[in-house]
Design a protein around this motif. Structure first.
Motif, PDB file in Angstrom:
ATOM      1  N   HIS A  89      -2.655   6.893  -4.786  1.00 52.28           N
ATOM      2  CA  HIS A  89      -2.414   5.660  -4.037  1.00 52.28           C
ATOM      3  C   HIS A  89      -2.276   4.496  -5.018  1.00 52.28           C
ATOM      4  O   HIS A  89      -2.803   4.545  -6.140  1.00 52.28           O
ATOM      5  CB  HIS A  89      -3.542   5.374  -3.037  1.00 52.28           C
ATOM      6  N   SER A 148       4.359  -0.909   3.256  1.00 48.93           N
ATOM      7  CA  SER A 148       3.772   0.405   3.025  1.00 48.93           C
ATOM      8  C   SER A 148       4.853   1.356   2.544  1.00 48.93           C
ATOM      9  O   SER A 148       6.040   1.152   2.778  1.00 48.93           O
ATOM     10  CB  SER A 148       3.111   0.940   4.297  1.00 48.93           C
ATOM     11  N   THR A 159       8.344  -0.689   5.856  1.00 49.54           N
ATOM     12  CA  THR A 159       7.967   0.622   5.323  1.00 49.54           C
ATOM     13  C   THR A 159       9.114   1.223   4.527  1.00 49.54           C
ATOM     14  O   THR A 159      10.259   1.210   4.955  1.00 49.54           O
ATOM     15  CB  THR A 159       7.575   1.581   6.464  1.00 49.54           C
ATOM     16  N   LEU A 172      -0.341   7.510   5.328  1.00 45.32           N
ATOM     17  CA  LEU A 172      -0.442   6.063   5.529  1.00 45.32           C
ATOM     18  C   LEU A 172      -1.108   5.738   6.857  1.00 45.32           C
ATOM     19  O   LEU A 172      -1.961   4.843   6.934  1.00 45.32           O
ATOM     20  CB  LEU A 172       0.951   5.435   5.480  1.00 45.32           C
ATOM     21  N   THR A 200       5.437  -5.986   9.243  1.00 48.52           N
ATOM     22  CA  THR A 200       5.408  -4.860   8.313  1.00 48.52           C
ATOM     23  C   THR A 200       6.800  -4.443   7.873  1.00 48.52           C
ATOM     24  O   THR A 200       7.799  -4.746   8.525  1.00 48.52           O
ATOM     25  CB  THR A 200       4.713  -3.645   8.940  1.00 48.52           C
ATOM     26  N   ILE A 239       0.836  -1.188   0.000  1.00 46.66           N
ATOM     27  CA  ILE A 239       0.000   0.000   0.000  1.00 46.66           C
ATOM     28  C   ILE A 239       0.874   1.242   0.000  1.00 46.66           C
ATOM     29  O   ILE A 239       1.686   1.445   0.906  1.00 46.66           O
ATOM     30  CB  ILE A 239      -0.991   0.004   1.187  1.00 46.66           C
TER      31      ILE A 239
END
Length: 236
Positions: free
Chosen positions: A112, A179, A205, A186, A203, A105
């Motif tokens: 996006h 992400s 990033t 976010l 996760t 994402i």
């Protein structure tokens, strides 16, 4: 491609593709007097050169399995059951190769891009960009009106990103979430109650992502499996 930058806490940060990791470690040993240490606790891999230079790998989407099919116990390092020593680098590469689908994402400005990646390739995605009112130099009522309009456009754009993430990601059995982009945006998108199941995922990033487009999503899918390494020189 290997990426290199100055680490926030000092030293040098690099990202190494999995297929180049063994060669990178061999070159690290050659440059730094051999390999004096190669160990792991499941969440990190420590590589120390003979001259004291330390390279620390943070295992992506860890911890990885280092103990014969089970997660490492607190305080456990590279020795598995029966005192058998697992190979940390092989364990890391096996971990990356066995990862399931990853959710992606990316959010920045009014744009996006959301997708699902398998083994570093996007297999499902949706990308969109909304118009955001430009800032105005005018003051008073006009400035306030433009600010309200921009704020409403931004809120609508983030709501659309959350809707897309719910539609694309929630049906999947994800192994982790990647992400990228603007951290504040976010955080607002991921705060959507529909995306609560994603909070339990490991996760990763990438803040240095430009405006999301499909080509950018493809690049992040590849980077999602790269190995992050912090190199710290030996004490003088």
């Amino acid at each position: 491609m290997t990426r290199r930058r100055t680490a926030a806490g000092g030293g040098t940060a690099v990202e190494v593709p999995p297929e180049r990791l063994v060669g990178w470690i061999n070159r690290f040993g050659t440059r730094n007097g051999g390999l004096a240490e190669l160990s792991t606790d499941g969440s990190t891999v420590r590589i120390r050169g003979g001259d004291g230079t330390l390279a620390t790998i943070e295992v992506p989407f860890g911890p990885m399995d280092i103990a014969g099919g089970r997660s490492p116990a607190p305080g456990e390092s590279e020795s598995g059951p029966g005192g058998e020593r697992d190979q940390p680098v092989e364990a890391l590469l096996d971990h990356l190769a066995s990862l399931g689908p990853l959710g992606l994402i990316l959010v920045r400005g009014g744009a996006h891009s959301v997708g699902v990646a398998v083994h570093g390739a996007v297999v499902r995605s949706s990308t969109d960009r909304a118009y955001l009112q430009g800032r105005t130099a005018a003051g008073g009522w006009s400035q306030q009106r433009f600010a309200r309009r921009r704020g409403n456009q931004r809120a609508a754009s983030l709501a659309d990103a959350a809707e897309t993430a719910a539609r694309v990601l929630l049906p999947e059995q994800l192994a982790g979430l990647v992400s990228g982009g603007d951290r504040v945006a976010l955080a607002e998108v991921l705060a959507d109650p529909r995306l609560a199941p994603l909070a339990a995922l490991p996760t990763r990033t990438f803040a240095d992502v430009p405006e999301p487009r499909r080509a950018v999503l493809d690049d992040v899918a590849t980077r999602s499996l790269s190995v992050p390494i912090i190199i710290e020189p030996a004490d003088p």
